[in-house]
Design a protein around this motif. Structure first.
Motif, mmCIF file in Angstrom:
data_model
loop_
_atom_site.group_PDB
_atom_site.id
_atom_site.type_symbol
_atom_site.label_atom_id
_atom_site.label_comp_id
_atom_site.label_asym_id
_atom_site.label_seq_id
_atom_site.Cartn_x
_atom_site.Cartn_y
_atom_site.Cartn_z
ATOM 1 N N ASN A 1 47.740 27.061 36.882
ATOM 2 C CA ASN A 1 47.606 28.517 36.740
ATOM 3 C C ASN A 1 46.310 28.893 36.030
ATOM 4 O O ASN A 1 45.616 29.830 36.445
ATOM 5 C CB ASN A 1 48.806 29.095 35.989
ATOM 6 C CG ASN A 1 50.055 29.094 36.821
ATOM 7 O OD1 ASN A 1 49.999 29.132 38.049
ATOM 8 N ND2 ASN A 1 51.194 29.037 36.174
ATOM 9 N N THR A 2 45.963 28.180 34.953
ATOM 10 C CA THR A 2 44.739 28.527 34.245
ATOM 11 C C THR A 2 43.504 28.230 35.100
ATOM 12 O O THR A 2 42.542 28.995 35.089
ATOM 13 C CB THR A 2 44.627 27.790 32.900
ATOM 14 O OG1 THR A 2 44.725 26.381 33.120
ATOM 15 C CG2 THR A 2 45.707 28.234 31.935
ATOM 16 N N LEU A 3 43.536 27.138 35.846
ATOM 17 C CA LEU A 3 42.401 26.840 36.735
ATOM 18 C C LEU A 3 42.271 27.875 37.839
ATOM 19 O O LEU A 3 41.162 28.277 38.202
ATOM 20 C CB LEU A 3 42.548 25.445 37.341
ATOM 21 C CG LEU A 3 42.250 24.286 36.411
ATOM 22 C CD1 LEU A 3 42.566 22.968 37.095
ATOM 23 C CD2 LEU A 3 40.813 24.301 35.959
ATOM 24 N N ALA A 4 43.404 28.307 38.392
ATOM 25 C CA ALA A 4 43.365 29.328 39.438
ATOM 26 C C ALA A 4 42.781 30.632 38.896
ATOM 27 O O ALA A 4 41.945 31.269 39.556
ATOM 28 C CB ALA A 4 44.765 29.563 40.004
ATOM 29 N N PHE B 1 38.221 34.387 38.633
ATOM 30 C CA PHE B 1 37.271 35.114 37.796
ATOM 31 C C PHE B 1 35.837 34.700 38.137
ATOM 32 O O PHE B 1 34.947 35.541 38.275
ATOM 33 C CB PHE B 1 37.566 34.853 36.323
ATOM 34 C CG PHE B 1 36.628 35.546 35.392
ATOM 35 C CD1 PHE B 1 36.810 36.883 35.078
ATOM 36 C CD2 PHE B 1 35.557 34.873 34.837
ATOM 37 C CE1 PHE B 1 35.936 37.534 34.221
ATOM 38 C CE2 PHE B 1 34.675 35.514 33.982
ATOM 39 C CZ PHE B 1 34.870 36.855 33.677
ATOM 40 N N ALA B 2 35.612 33.395 38.294
ATOM 41 C CA ALA B 2 34.263 32.893 38.571
ATOM 42 C C ALA B 2 33.764 33.349 39.949
ATOM 43 O O ALA B 2 32.561 33.532 40.132
ATOM 44 C CB ALA B 2 34.245 31.371 38.484
ATOM 45 N N GLN B 3 34.664 33.536 40.902
ATOM 46 C CA GLN B 3 34.256 34.017 42.222
ATOM 47 C C GLN B 3 33.890 35.502 42.181
ATOM 48 O O GLN B 3 32.992 35.940 42.885
ATOM 49 C CB GLN B 3 35.374 33.792 43.240
ATOM 50 C CG GLN B 3 35.652 32.342 43.534
ATOM 51 C CD GLN B 3 34.488 31.656 44.221
ATOM 52 O OE1 GLN B 3 33.914 32.196 45.141
ATOM 53 N NE2 GLN B 3 34.149 30.465 43.753
ATOM 54 N N VAL B 4 34.582 36.253 41.360
ATOM 55 C CA VAL B 4 34.309 37.690 41.273
ATOM 56 C C VAL B 4 33.073 37.971 40.429
ATOM 57 O O VAL B 4 32.284 38.855 40.743
ATOM 58 C CB VAL B 4 35.544 38.436 40.706
ATOM 59 C CG1 VAL B 4 35.237 39.906 40.485
ATOM 60 C CG2 VAL B 4 36.723 38.279 41.651
ATOM 61 N N PHE B 5 32.895 37.211 39.357
ATOM 62 C CA PHE B 5 31.773 37.412 38.445
ATOM 63 C C PHE B 5 30.962 36.116 38.296
ATOM 64 O O PHE B 5 30.948 35.501 37.218
ATOM 65 C CB PHE B 5 32.273 37.861 37.069
ATOM 66 C CG PHE B 5 33.113 39.089 37.098
ATOM 67 C CD1 PHE B 5 32.552 40.329 37.323
ATOM 68 C CD2 PHE B 5 34.490 39.006 36.904
ATOM 69 C CE1 PHE B 5 33.336 41.474 37.350
ATOM 70 C CE2 PHE B 5 35.277 40.142 36.925
ATOM 71 C CZ PHE B 5 34.701 41.378 37.155
#
Length: 116
Positions: free
Chosen positions: A19-22, A27-31
C-alpha cells in the motif's frame, strides 16, 4: 509498514508495504518534479546528472561501501534462504506448498486473528 506490523497489524507487513509503495508510485507519477528537482529530491547527488560519476563527485558516495552493503544484503538473503531450506528439510515439507513456520508464535497469533 514496519510500525504497523510491530504495533497493531502483526502479520500484515507485506500488505502494508504494498500500500505504501502504491501510494508513493501514484504520487510520483502525478508530481514527478517533486522527486527529481525539488529540495525534497529523492535522487542522491551522486546520480543527479543521470549516471554515477565518482570522478566528478569523489566525496558524494563511496562505491566501495556501496559494494559492501550490497554484499551484506546478498549474504542476509542467502542466510534467510538457508534457514527456510533447513526448516523445510527438517519438517519434510515443500515450502512452495506448505507453511514451514507454523510452530512460531507470531504465525499462530495471526492464524487465530484470521479466524475471527
Amino acid at each position: 509498514p514496519t510500525f504497523a506490523n510491530a504495533l497493531w497489524n502483526k502479520g500484515g507487513w507485506i500488505q502494508n508495504r504494498a500500500n505504501t509503495l502504491a501510494l508513493w508510485c501514484m504520487f510520483a507519477q502525478v508530481f514527478p518534479m517533486f522527486q527529481d528537482t525539488s529540495r525534497f529530491a529523492t535522487i542522491p547527488i551522486l546520480y543527479s546528472d543521470g549516471f554515477m560519476d565518482a570522478a566528478a563527485r569523489p566525496a558524494a558516495a563511496d562505491p566501495t561501501m556501496q559494494g559492501v552493503v550490497a554484499l551484506l544484503a546478498l549474504a542476509a538473503n542467502v542466510i534467510c534462504l538457508a534457514v527456510i531450506i533447513k526448516r523445510s528439510k527438517q519438517q519434510k515439507k515443500n515450502p512452495y506448498k506448505n507453511e514451514i513456520f507454523t510452530d512460531q508464535k507470531d504465525f499462530q497469533i495471526a492464524m487465530e486473528r484470521a479466524e475471527v
